[in-house]
Design an enzyme around this catalytic site. Structure first.
Site, PDB file in Angstrom:
ATOM      1  N   LYS A   1       0.882  -1.167   0.000  1.00  0.00           N
ATOM      2  CA  LYS A   1       0.000   0.000   0.000  1.00  0.00           C
ATOM      3  C   LYS A   1       0.917   1.214   0.000  1.00  0.00           C
ATOM      4  O   LYS A   1       1.606   1.487   0.986  1.00  0.00           O
ATOM      5  CB  LYS A   1      -0.898   0.007   1.232  1.00  0.00           C
ATOM      6  CG  LYS A   1      -1.812   1.219   1.257  1.00  0.00           C
ATOM      7  CD  LYS A   1      -2.524   1.395   2.573  1.00  0.00           C
ATOM      8  CE  LYS A   1      -2.896   2.859   2.736  1.00  0.00           C
ATOM      9  NZ  LYS A   1      -3.374   3.165   4.087  1.00  0.00           N
TER      10      LYS A   1
ATOM     11  N   GLY B   1      -7.508   9.348   9.999  1.00  0.00           N
ATOM     12  CA  GLY B   1      -7.781   9.471  11.427  1.00  0.00           C
ATOM     13  C   GLY B   1      -8.762  10.572  11.795  1.00  0.00           C
ATOM     14  O   GLY B   1      -9.025  10.791  12.975  1.00  0.00           O
TER      15      GLY B   1
ATOM     16  N   GLY C   1     -10.446   8.085   6.831  1.00  0.00           N
ATOM     17  CA  GLY C   1     -11.426   9.131   7.092  1.00  0.00           C
ATOM     18  C   GLY C   1     -12.779   8.657   7.568  1.00  0.00           C
ATOM     19  O   GLY C   1     -13.611   9.458   7.975  1.00  0.00           O
TER      20      GLY C   1
ATOM     21  N   ASN D   1      -8.711   2.105  10.044  1.00  0.00           N
ATOM     22  CA  ASN D   1      -7.955   1.740  11.241  1.00  0.00           C
ATOM     23  C   ASN D   1      -8.509   2.468  12.468  1.00  0.00           C
ATOM     24  O   ASN D   1      -9.098   1.883  13.358  1.00  0.00           O
ATOM     25  CB  ASN D   1      -6.472   2.050  11.032  1.00  0.00           C
ATOM     26  CG  ASN D   1      -5.566   1.488  12.120  1.00  0.00           C
ATOM     27  OD1 ASN D   1      -4.381   1.314  11.906  1.00  0.00           O
ATOM     28  ND2 ASN D   1      -6.066   1.178  13.305  1.00  0.00           N
ATOM     29  N   THR D   2      -8.372   3.803  12.459  1.00  0.00           N
ATOM     30  CA  THR D   2      -8.729   4.587  13.646  1.00  0.00           C
ATOM     31  C   THR D   2     -10.193   4.442  14.045  1.00  0.00           C
ATOM     32  O   THR D   2     -10.512   4.405  15.239  1.00  0.00           O
ATOM     33  CB  THR D   2      -8.402   6.074  13.392  1.00  0.00           C
ATOM     34  OG1 THR D   2      -7.069   6.163  12.913  1.00  0.00           O
ATOM     35  CG2 THR D   2      -8.520   6.893  14.670  1.00  0.00           C
TER      36      THR D   2
END
Lengths: 68, 259
Positions: free
Chosen positions: B102, B163, B190, B211-212
């Site tokens: 990535k 994030g 996002g 992720n976040t």
């Protein structure tokens, strides 16, 4: 002789190879990438690549990360 | 949902899940593993960093995430130049087992927006070296097209800054990207909550990477599960085809037979 491993000075015995260094550090060779003086090594060459005075070794592996 | 016959395929590889997750920001590896399993994701992103050589008691992420069970997708997070991104991609390949990367080339620390000129340049170099480059890019249809033209088998446009949890800032650009490039689109970064992920899939994204939104939730395991269903629901709704929006009502019950 003295080499740099991940930015830190380290004394190592003569005749050390990348493989013996990893063994000494208790690091599994199949989980890391090794850069020797900015050259990324093939894992198959760890056994044969000898270390010399002043060498700069970087040992990296995967850590948790998304993006940033 | 019949996920077996609705598999995502990129560069000849088949992916079981349309939810991809990052492995950062968790309290520990146990929580990381539990959240990933709750999400059902089979693709997990990882970063490449120096091994801690002074404290070898530190466990290895791969002790928890068996590369035979999960597709490990290394990123070039933290790289702000073409040179760094290429270097980290090569290190990732040397540390891992595949050519997948990535690719991130970041523009600045405040926005973490991609430096798209650098991204295209780095992608060209890596593709020439046999990498399967999945580029983290802006929601710019022209850049997406260029990335595909040079050989990226998928593109990963952001929904909002990494994030930020702002959700999809520019759905119309994402829709244009989906119409103009003929490779899978993975909306990356996002997403804030489940409805954001569902919306991305309803718009026609092929997968969502986050992720976040999971790791930072008050209950990461519950959010991981919510995201799994959101991505499924969004995908199903996309395939089912939504009704057109109309200004006025249309009765659902017949008039016939009324008194």
């Amino acid at each position: 002789m003295t080499i740099q491993v991940n930015g830190e000075s380290r004394g190592v015995g003569d005749g050390q190879t990348v493989a013996t260094l990893l063994h000494e550090l208790d690091i599994r060779a199949d989980r890391v990438a090794v850069e020797l003086n900015l050259e990324i090594l093939d894992r198959n060459d760890f056994e044969t690549r000898g270390l010399r005075e002043g060498d700069r070794v970087e040992i990296l592996s995967f850590i948790g990360g998304g993006a940033e | 949902m019949d996920t077996i016959n609705d598999r995502l395929v990129i560069a000849g590889r088949e992916f079981k899940s349309r939810l991809w997750v990052g492995t950062g920001k968790y309290k520990n590896f146990v929580e990381t593993k539990k959240a990933i399993d709750a999400s059902g994701a089979d693709v997990v992103t990882v970063a490449v960093r120096r091994v801690n050589i002074t404290d070898r008691s530190k466990e290895n992420l791969l002790d928890y995430l068996d590369p035979k069970k999960y597709i490990i997708l290394p990123n070039t997070a933290g790289c702000y130049t073409v040179e760094d991104a290429v270097r980290y991609a090569r290190l990732a390949r040397a540390a891992g087992v595949s050519d997948l990367v990535k690719l991130e080339v970041l523009g600045d620390e405040k926005t973490l927006f991609p430096d798209t000129a650098g991204l295209i340049e780095a992608a060209k170099i890596l593709i020439k070296e046999g990498f399967i480059v999945l580029p983290y890019t802006n929601d710019d249809p022209i850049v997406a097209r260029k990335l595909v033209d040079i050989g990226c088998p998928a593109v990963m446009p952001l929904a909002a800054p990494i994030g930020s949890g702002l959700g999809i800032r520019n759905p119309y650009n994402l829709k244009i990207i989906m119409e103009t490039v003929k490779v899978p689109i993975i909306v990356d970064a996002g997403v804030g909550t489940a409805s954001d992920a569902a919306l991305a899939m309803e718009y026609g994204a092929d997968a969502v990477l986050m992720n976040t939104a999971i790791a930072g939730a008050q209950d990461p395991l519950a959010m991981a599960e919510a995201m799994k269903y959101a991505v499924w629901a969004g995908r199903l709704a996309y395939k089912a085809g939504r009704i057109p929006r109309k200004l006025y009502a249309t009765a659902s019950s017949p008039i016939e037979g009324m008194l």
